[in-house]
Enzyme design. Structure first.
Site, PDB file in Angstrom:
ATOM      1  CB  SER A 115      -3.541   9.244 -10.755  1.00 44.74           C
ATOM      2  OG  SER A 115      -3.546   7.802 -10.913  1.00 44.74           O
ATOM      3  CB  SER A 116       0.532   5.607 -11.999  1.00 52.50           C
ATOM      4  OG  SER A 116      -0.309   4.928 -10.950  1.00 52.50           O
ATOM      5  CB  CYS A 117      -4.783   5.129 -12.987  1.00 53.22           C
ATOM      6  SG  CYS A 117      -6.032   6.601 -12.617  1.00 53.22           S
ATOM      7  CE1 TYR A 144      -8.686  10.730  -9.296  1.00 49.61           C
ATOM      8  CE2 TYR A 144      -7.135   9.134 -10.186  1.00 49.61           C
ATOM      9  CZ  TYR A 144      -7.320  10.215  -9.353  1.00 49.61           C
ATOM     10  OH  TYR A 144      -6.313  11.044  -8.717  1.00 49.61           O
ATOM     11  CE  LYS A 148      -6.907  13.816 -10.341  1.00 48.47           C
ATOM     12  NZ  LYS A 148      -6.623  15.313 -10.053  1.00 48.47           N
ATOM     13  CG  HIS A 187      -6.221   3.889  -3.361  1.00 49.30           C
ATOM     14  ND1 HIS A 187      -6.595   5.128  -2.954  1.00 49.30           N
ATOM     15  CD2 HIS A 187      -6.501   3.572  -4.540  1.00 49.30           C
ATOM     16  CE1 HIS A 187      -6.993   5.633  -4.105  1.00 49.30           C
ATOM     17  NE2 HIS A 187      -6.922   4.928  -5.159  1.00 49.30           N
TER      18      HIS A 187
HETATM   19  P1  GDP Z   1      -5.553   0.284  -8.320  1.00 52.06           P
HETATM   20  O1  GDP Z   1      -3.940   0.385  -8.194  1.00 52.06           O
HETATM   21  O2  GDP Z   1      -6.091   1.290  -8.981  1.00 52.06           O
HETATM   22  O3  GDP Z   1      -6.088  -0.900  -9.055  1.00 52.06           O
HETATM   23  O4  GDP Z   1      -5.971   0.467  -6.741  1.00 52.06           O
HETATM   24  P2  GDP Z   1      -6.380  -0.376  -5.534  1.00 52.06           P
HETATM   25  O5  GDP Z   1      -5.328   0.255  -4.429  1.00 52.06           O
HETATM   26  O6  GDP Z   1      -7.756  -0.324  -5.418  1.00 52.06           O
HETATM   27  O7  GDP Z   1      -5.861  -1.833  -6.016  1.00 52.06           O
HETATM   28  C1  GDP Z   1      -4.680  -2.191  -6.071  1.00 52.06           C
HETATM   29  C2  GDP Z   1      -4.790  -3.795  -6.089  1.00 52.06           C
HETATM   30  O8  GDP Z   1      -5.083  -4.271  -4.740  1.00 52.06           O
HETATM   31  C3  GDP Z   1      -5.765  -4.496  -7.097  1.00 52.06           C
HETATM   32  O9  GDP Z   1      -5.295  -5.282  -7.760  1.00 52.06           O
HETATM   33  C4  GDP Z   1      -6.712  -5.150  -6.000  1.00 52.06           C
HETATM   34  O10 GDP Z   1      -7.566  -5.980  -6.536  1.00 52.06           O
HETATM   35  C5  GDP Z   1      -5.893  -5.380  -4.923  1.00 52.06           C
HETATM   36  N1  GDP Z   1      -6.385  -5.429  -3.784  1.00 52.06           N
HETATM   37  C6  GDP Z   1      -6.331  -6.513  -2.857  1.00 52.06           C
HETATM   38  N2  GDP Z   1      -7.165  -6.434  -1.626  1.00 52.06           N
HETATM   39  C7  GDP Z   1      -7.835  -5.304  -1.697  1.00 52.06           C
HETATM   40  C8  GDP Z   1      -8.643  -4.411  -0.965  1.00 52.06           C
HETATM   41  O11 GDP Z   1      -9.054  -4.590  -0.100  1.00 52.06           O
HETATM   42  N3  GDP Z   1      -8.797  -3.061  -1.426  1.00 52.06           N
HETATM   43  C9  GDP Z   1      -8.408  -2.650  -2.628  1.00 52.06           C
HETATM   44  N4  GDP Z   1      -8.837  -1.410  -2.954  1.00 52.06           N
HETATM   45  N5  GDP Z   1      -7.846  -3.287  -3.458  1.00 52.06           N
HETATM   46  C10 GDP Z   1      -7.195  -4.824  -3.067  1.00 52.06           C
END
Ligand code: GDP
Length: 320
Positions: A115-117, A144, A148, A187
Site C-alpha cells: 500500500s502507499s501508506c 497497517y 505491510k 475508505h
Molecule cells: P487514507 O488515505 O489512508 O487517509 O484513507 P481514507 O480513505 O480513510 O481517507 C482519505 C482522506 O479522505 C482523509 O483525508 C479523510 O479525512 C478524508 N475523508 C473525508 N470524508 C471521509 C469519510 O467519510 N471516510 C473516510 N475514510 N475518509 C474521509
C-alpha cells in the site's frame, strides 16, 4: 539482489488468488479467467490465513504455482486508528504464513500487495520506491504500514537467501467493486459514494465529509491495479518494490464534489474538522512501471461512474 528471470506465462498454471472476496482479489480473479489456468480460491470460514499450520497444510496439498497475495485486514483512517491490534497482528500473520509456505512448496511467482501508506510521512513526494524506511510513519495508519513493510521485507529476504521470485507491488488509494461501504470504517471513495447516495434517496439537505477537505489523494480504479498485478507477475522479477498509481491527484473537497455530481445529489457539503485528515498528501511516483510498459486506462470520472453503476446493481451483496 536483482536477477534476470525470463517472462512468466500464466497459462496452464495453478494460481491461488488469496483474498478473492476483497476488492483487489476479486478484480484479479476476474482478469485471470481469460488464461487457461486452474484458479484456486479459499473462503475465510474454511481456512484461517492467520494460522500457520492450516495455511501450510493447505498449500502443501494444493500446491499453487503462482500466488497473488491480496488478502489483508483493510479499512479507512478511522478503522486503522480503532483496531491497531487487528491491523498489525492479522496482517503480519497472513503475510508471513503465506510467504513462508510459498518457499516451502517452491512457488514460481508470488505477487505481494502492499500500500502507499508504507512510505514515511515527511519524505519527498511523489513517493519513489527508494523512500521506504527513510523516515517516520504517519501515525494514523502505522499498524497497517508496519505489517505491510514486514511483508515486503520478507519477500526481499526470501529472494536474497532462497532465490524465491517474490515481488512487492504498492498500489495508491484504490476504489471499485467489492470495496467496503461501512460509513465509519470504509475508505473515502466507498464511504462517500454510499453517503451521497443515501442522502439523495432520502432527500437529506446536507452531507458531511470528514476533515478539512484539503488533503490530496491519488485514486486508482481497482481493475487498473489488477491489470498491473498481472502484467508484473509476467514481466517483473526484482527485489525492489514497485509503485502503481494513476498519476492524478485531487483534493478531498474536489473529490467529494465529483462524487456528488456523479450520484446526482443536489444538497450541500459540510466539512467536519473534528475528524482526522491523515496524510496531507499521498502520491506515488509510478515512473518505474511506466518505463517497463504499463499505464492505467481508466480515468477518475469514468472509474467513479463504473463504481456507482456497480453499487446500484449490487445492493444485495454490498460489504459493510
Ligand atoms: P487514507 O488515505 O489512508 O487517509 O484513507 P481514507 O480513505 O480513510 O481517507 C482519505 C482522506 O479522505 C482523509 O483525508 C479523510 O479525512 C478524508 N475523508 C473525508 N470524508 C471521509 C469519510 O467519510 N471516510 C473516510 N475514510 N475518509 C474521509
Amino acid at each position: 539482489m536483482e536477477e534476470k528471470k525470463s517472462r512468466i506465462s500464466l497459462d496452464n498454471k495453478k494460481i491461488w488468488v488469496v483474498g478473492h472476496n476483497g476488492m483487489v482479489g476479486n478484480s484479479i480473479l476476474k482478469k485471470l479467467k481469460k488464461y487457461k489456468s486452474n484458479l484456486l480460491v479459499t473462503e475465510k470460514k474454511d481456512l484461517d490465513l492467520r494460522c500457520q499450520e492450516k495455511v501450510q497444510n493447505w498449500m502443501k496439498r494444493k500446491k499453487p504455482e503462482v500466488i497473488f497475495l491480496a488478502a489483508a485486514k483493510v479499512g479507512g483512517i478511522a478503522a486503522n486508528m480503532a483496531f491497531p491490534r487487528d491491523f498489525l497482528y492479522d496482517n503480519v500473520m497472513i503475510s508471513f504464513n503465506i510467504i513462508n509456505s510459498a518457499k516451502l512448496i517452491n512457488v514460481n511467482k508470488l505477487v505481494y500487495l502492499g500500500s502507499s501508506c508504507i512510505y514515511p510521512k515527511n519524505v519527498k513526494q511523489p513517493f519513489v520506491e527508494d523512500s521506504l524506511l527513510k523516515g517516520e510513519l504517519e501515525s494514523s495508519n502505522q499498524w497497517y504500514s508496519l505489517a505491510k513493510i514486514a511483508g515486503i521485507k520478507l519477500c526481499e529476504a526470501f529472494r536474497i537467501q532462497d532465490n524465491c521470485n517474490f515481488i512487492s507491488v504498492m498500489p495508491t488509494n484504490l476504489y471499485g467493486p467489492m470495496d467496503k461501504f461501512d460509513d465509519i470504517n470504509g475508505h473515502v471513495p466507498a464511504a462517500l459514494l454510499n453517503r451521497f447516495h443515501l442522502a439523495k434517496i432520502n432527500d437529506l439537505p446536507k452531507v458531511t465529509v470528514w476533515g478539512s477537505g484539503t488533503p490530496l489523494r491519488e485514486f486508482l480504479y481497482v481493475d487498473d491495479l489488477a491489470d498491473a498485478c498481472i502484467f508484473l507477475a509476467k514481466n517483473y522479477n526484482s527485489s525492489q518494490l514497485i509503485n502503481v498509481g494513476s498519476g492524478y491527484e485531487i483534493s478531498i473537497k474536489k473529490f467529494a464534489n465529483l462524487i456528488k455530481e456523479i450520484v446526482g445529489y443536489k444538497g450541500k457539503i459540510i466539512f467536519d474538522s473534528s475528524k482526522p485528515d491523515g496524510m496531507k498528501r499521498k502520491m506515488l511516483n509510478s515512473e518505474k512501471i511506466k518505463k517497463i510498459g504499463w499505464k492505467p486506462r481508466i480515468s477518475l470520472k469514468k472509474g467513479l461512474k463504473l463504481f456507482y453503476k456497480w453499487y446500484l446493481n449490487n445492493q444485495n451483496i454490498l460489504r459493510r
